[in-house]
Design a protein around this motif. Structure first.
Motif, PDB file in Angstrom:
ATOM      1  N   ARG A  19       9.023 -37.134 -55.768  1.00 34.77           N
ATOM      2  CA  ARG A  19       8.331 -37.674 -54.589  1.00 34.77           C
ATOM      3  C   ARG A  19       9.325 -38.450 -53.724  1.00 34.77           C
ATOM      4  O   ARG A  19       9.992 -39.371 -54.211  1.00 34.77           O
ATOM      5  N   VAL A  20       9.416 -38.073 -52.452  1.00 29.85           N
ATOM      6  CA  VAL A  20      10.443 -38.627 -51.567  1.00 29.85           C
ATOM      7  C   VAL A  20       9.824 -39.289 -50.338  1.00 29.85           C
ATOM      8  O   VAL A  20       8.889 -38.761 -49.736  1.00 29.85           O
ATOM      9  N   LEU A  21      10.369 -40.458 -49.990  1.00 29.11           N
ATOM     10  CA  LEU A  21      10.030 -41.138 -48.741  1.00 29.11           C
ATOM     11  C   LEU A  21      11.249 -41.062 -47.828  1.00 29.11           C
ATOM     12  O   LEU A  21      12.350 -41.439 -48.229  1.00 29.11           O
ATOM     13  N   VAL A  77       6.375 -37.542 -49.433  1.00 24.63           N
ATOM     14  CA  VAL A  77       5.081 -38.225 -49.470  1.00 24.63           C
ATOM     15  C   VAL A  77       4.888 -39.198 -48.311  1.00 24.63           C
ATOM     16  O   VAL A  77       3.788 -39.723 -48.114  1.00 24.63           O
ATOM     17  N   PRO A 114       7.015 -43.549 -54.061  1.00 25.32           N
ATOM     18  CA  PRO A 114       7.934 -42.416 -54.190  1.00 25.32           C
ATOM     19  C   PRO A 114       8.917 -42.629 -55.341  1.00 25.32           C
ATOM     20  O   PRO A 114       9.140 -43.763 -55.789  1.00 25.32           O
ATOM     21  N   ASP A 115       9.497 -41.543 -55.801  1.00 22.86           N
ATOM     22  CA  ASP A 115      10.551 -41.639 -56.812  1.00 22.86           C
ATOM     23  C   ASP A 115      11.881 -41.985 -56.150  1.00 22.86           C
ATOM     24  O   ASP A 115      12.687 -42.736 -56.704  1.00 22.86           O
ATOM     25  N   LEU A 168      11.692 -47.331 -58.072  1.00 27.30           N
ATOM     26  CA  LEU A 168      12.161 -46.264 -57.199  1.00 27.30           C
ATOM     27  C   LEU A 168      13.683 -46.313 -57.091  1.00 27.30           C
ATOM     28  O   LEU A 168      14.313 -47.293 -57.485  1.00 27.30           O
TER      29      LEU A 168
END
Length: 215
Positions: free
Chosen positions: A6-8, A33, A51-52, A80
């Motif tokens: 999951r990426v921001l 995300v 997010p990861d 994160l």
């Protein structure tokens, strides 16, 4: 099948954010995300979407640079990783980002595969650096006597802003004699004999950039 990373995406340019989202959408193992243009938005989005990995530009739109945004994100309870993705390759930018806790440092000029690999590595807590950045850090480690200290880089940045010895001493809470000692060391390491030449050499060698944000 493992869950997608999951990426921001944090960048102050809408076109860049759109491009990154489109690029990452082509990898089934990565899910964007959220997106943000400022540090405040980044913290809010990270808290909401957890997010990861956060892809972080260094120049943001609210006057708060990416290094400070990185510190704020890593202070959250949400676990994160922050992966810097930027055009800036000055030593001072790299050092600040890593000191702030960034997991990796990539240049936007790199190939998409490098970005995909770095995102996956960051999600696992591994460090990923662009080849150019890794090479320069290696060179510095091999010749530490020629590397500028954090204080010397700070003085160079202030010299670039036109500050004199008295102003430097006041700004850094040190004596003018100490400023002069630092300058002697800076001149020696850069192979120059004047303030202007020192700033010019530092910019040419990408030790600083003229628009470096204040510390």
């Amino acid at each position: 099948m493992t869950d997608a990373v999951r990426v921001l995406v944090v960048d102050d340019h809408p076109v860049v954010r759109a491009g990154l989202k489109a690029l990452l959408a082509g990898d089934a193992g990565i899910e964007v995300v959220g997106e943000a243009a400022t540090a405040v938005e980044a913290v809010r989005q990270a808290d909401a979407f957890r997010p990861d990995v956060v892809l972080m530009d260094l120049q943001l739109g609210d006057g708060v640079e990416g290094v400070e945004a990185t510190r704020r994100l890593l202070a959250l309870d949400t676990p994160l990783r922050v992966l810097v993705l930027t055009t800036y390759d000055a030593d001072t930018d790299i050092t600040r980002a890593i000191d702030a806790g960034a997991t990796g440092y990539l240049l936007k000029a790199g190939p998409p595969e490098e970005l995909f690999q770095a995102i996956r590595a960051a999600a696992q807590g591994k460090t990923m650096l662009s080849p150019e950045i890794a090479s320069r850090l290696l060179q510095r480690s091999r010749a530490p006597e020629q590397s500028l200290s954090a204080r010397e880089v700070e003085i160079l940045e202030l010299l670039a802003q036109g500050l004199g010895n008295k102003e430097l001493a006041k700004k850094l809470f040190i004596s003018e004699a100490t400023v002069k000692t630092h300058l002697v060391h800076i001149y020696s390491k850069l192979g120059v004999d004047s303030r202007m030449a020192a700033v010019s050499a530092a910019v040419e060698r990408r030790l600083i950039r003229l628009d470096s944000p204040p510390r």
